[in-house]
Design an enzyme around this catalytic site. Structure first.
Site: not given
Ligand SMILES: *Cc1c(COP(=O)(O)O)cnc(C)c1O
Length: 441
Positions: A144, A249, A277
């Site tokens: 994702y 990522d 995050k």
């Protein structure tokens, strides 16, 4: 455990917000029941609007490595807010955060701030396309990377359990979301994780068109699919050979598994990397960075356009800076590794004693209870879709005993510096009770 106020708020929310939520996995679709409305968080504890308390192992899906409302982070946020919420102009906070990120990640010669992980990945891919003049992006099944159009292809459990529940995953190169033209998804090639041969076949067929190979080096959005170092090394070498950029990522793994993220853990330097995050300390911040020759293509230096009104926002920069400073000065990662090892040992013991078909997969403070037999899966296709059925009752069992996890069998959980040994012991004991009662088996 009763939650009348949460239920009442949710009933109102569905009348004015799609599904009653601001992001789909929050809706509890994968486990049933109504999502919980929270009033506040303190350290490792979440308190809901009905006054129920939970030990939080979701951590807002990853950012809260220091737990909720860390006093120093709150103070930094307050101080920054008093000086102005946004300038739309340069300020020292973004420079300090960029310098700190770079010091921990020598492969990041240049860093650009954005406002989310989605934006970071979208922008990094644009840079890769801009500086190679090629269009294809290779991603991996189950990875994702946010909700940019061309990356919503075989993209993690949120989509797998919501949009395609019961109908299997999307076809190769076909969008997993309505509203994404097939033409966009055609430029995205999807490969299996942990399969160097399949990757090489893909490269043999389309290598000259590949701008970037995009991977979560620690894939944590469809269970926790830990990769072999050799596979990541293989991607590193092949991308170099074909003149494509390797993008890590690190939106989850960055500052989570080490100050230098998965790149440090595996000793592999990508060309570009993306963050979100933790980098914003709980505020909406993302970042991307990498080799200078690639980042020099970004406007105002180059022709790859990327901008943001609130990018480098002073409050987000202050929260991120304080968070990273604490991570470093208090050696938080070492503590989290010890705590994680303790949780792993306790839970594996429970699973063995109760003869439960499951295993705890863990790296540092990221863990996932894989409700399936055999070895820990390394590919999305090896993740058992039947786990969802076992997980739903287990989820509600844990919730009612005061443990808050991500509401899906395929979401990972997180430890924070605010968790204590008694918290992980309590979670293991609750799992033991559940399995003793036949819940989750
Ligand atoms: C969460 C996540 C994103 C998207 O970040 P947002 O801030 O939710 O847009 C991208 N990549 C990975 C690996 C993620 O875990």
């Amino acid at each position: 455990m009763k939650r009348p106020r949460s239920e009442a708020l949710f009933a109102r929310a569905v009348e004015c917000m799609p599904g009653g939520v601001s992001s789909p996995v929050r809706a509890f679709r994968a486990v049933g029941g109504a999502p919980i409305f929270f009033e506040r968080g303190e350290g490792a504890t979440l308190v809901d609007v009905d006054g129920n308390r939970y030990v939080d192992f979701c951590g807002s899906w990853g950012p809260l490595i220091l737990g909720h409302a860390h006093p120093r982070v709150v103070e930094a946020v307050e101080r920054a807010a008093r000086r102005g919420c946004t300038f739309g102009a340069p300020h020292e906070g973004e420079l300090l955060l960029a310098e700190r990120i770079r010091a921990a990640n020598p492969h990041l010669e240049r860093v650009r701030f954005v406002s989310s992980g989605t934006e970071a990945v979208m922008s990094a891919v644009r840079v890769a396309r801009g500086c190679t003049g090629r269009s294809v992006v290779v991603k991996f099944d189950g990875g994702y990377h946010g909700h940019a159009d061309h990356l919503l292809v075989k993209a993690g459990s949120g989509l797998a359990t919501l949009s395609h529940a019961g109908s299997g995953l999307a076809e190769l190169g076909a969008p997993s979301s309505a509203g994404v033209p097939e033409d966009f998804a055609r430029h995205t090639a999807v490969c299996e994780l942990d399969d160097a041969d399949a990757f090489d076949r893909l490269i043999a067929a389309r290598g000259r068109d590949v701008a970037a190979v995009l991977i979560e080096p620690i894939p944590a959005n469809h269970g926790l699919l830990l990769q072999r170092r050799e596979f990541l090394r293989h991607l590193r070498e092949r991308t170099r050979e074909i003149g494509a950029l390797l993008i890590f990522d690190e939106v989850i793994s960055g500052f989570r598994v080490a100050m230098g993220g998965a790149a440090e853990l595996y000793g592999i330097a990508p060309d570009l990397a993306t963050y979100g995050k933790i980098v914003g300390g709980g505020l909406p911040v993302g970042a991307y960075g990498g080799r200078r020759d690639a980042l020099d293509h970004v406007a105002p230096l180059g022709r790859v356009y990327q901008a943001g009104t609130l990018s480098g926002n002073p409050i987000g920069m202050a929260a991120g800076l304080e968070t990273l400073a604490i991570l470093e000065s208090e050696r938080v990662h070492e503590r989290l590794e010890r705590l994680g090892a303790r949780l792993e040992a306790r839970v594996q013991e429970v699973l063995a004693n109760r003869r439960v078909d499951a295993k705890l997969v863990r790296v540092g403070s990221i863990f996932w209870l894989a409700l399936q037999s055999g070895d820990a899966p390394r590919r999305a296709s090896a993740v058992d879709p039947a786990a969802a059925k076992r997980f739903a009752p287990l989820y509600h069992f844990l919730l009612d005993r005061g443990f808050y996890l991500g509401p899906s069998a395929y979401e990972v959980s997180f430890l924070s510096a605010a968790h204590a040994e008694r918290d992980v012991d309590a979670l293991a004991a609750a799992l033991d009770d559940a399995f003793a009662e036949g819940v989750g088996r």
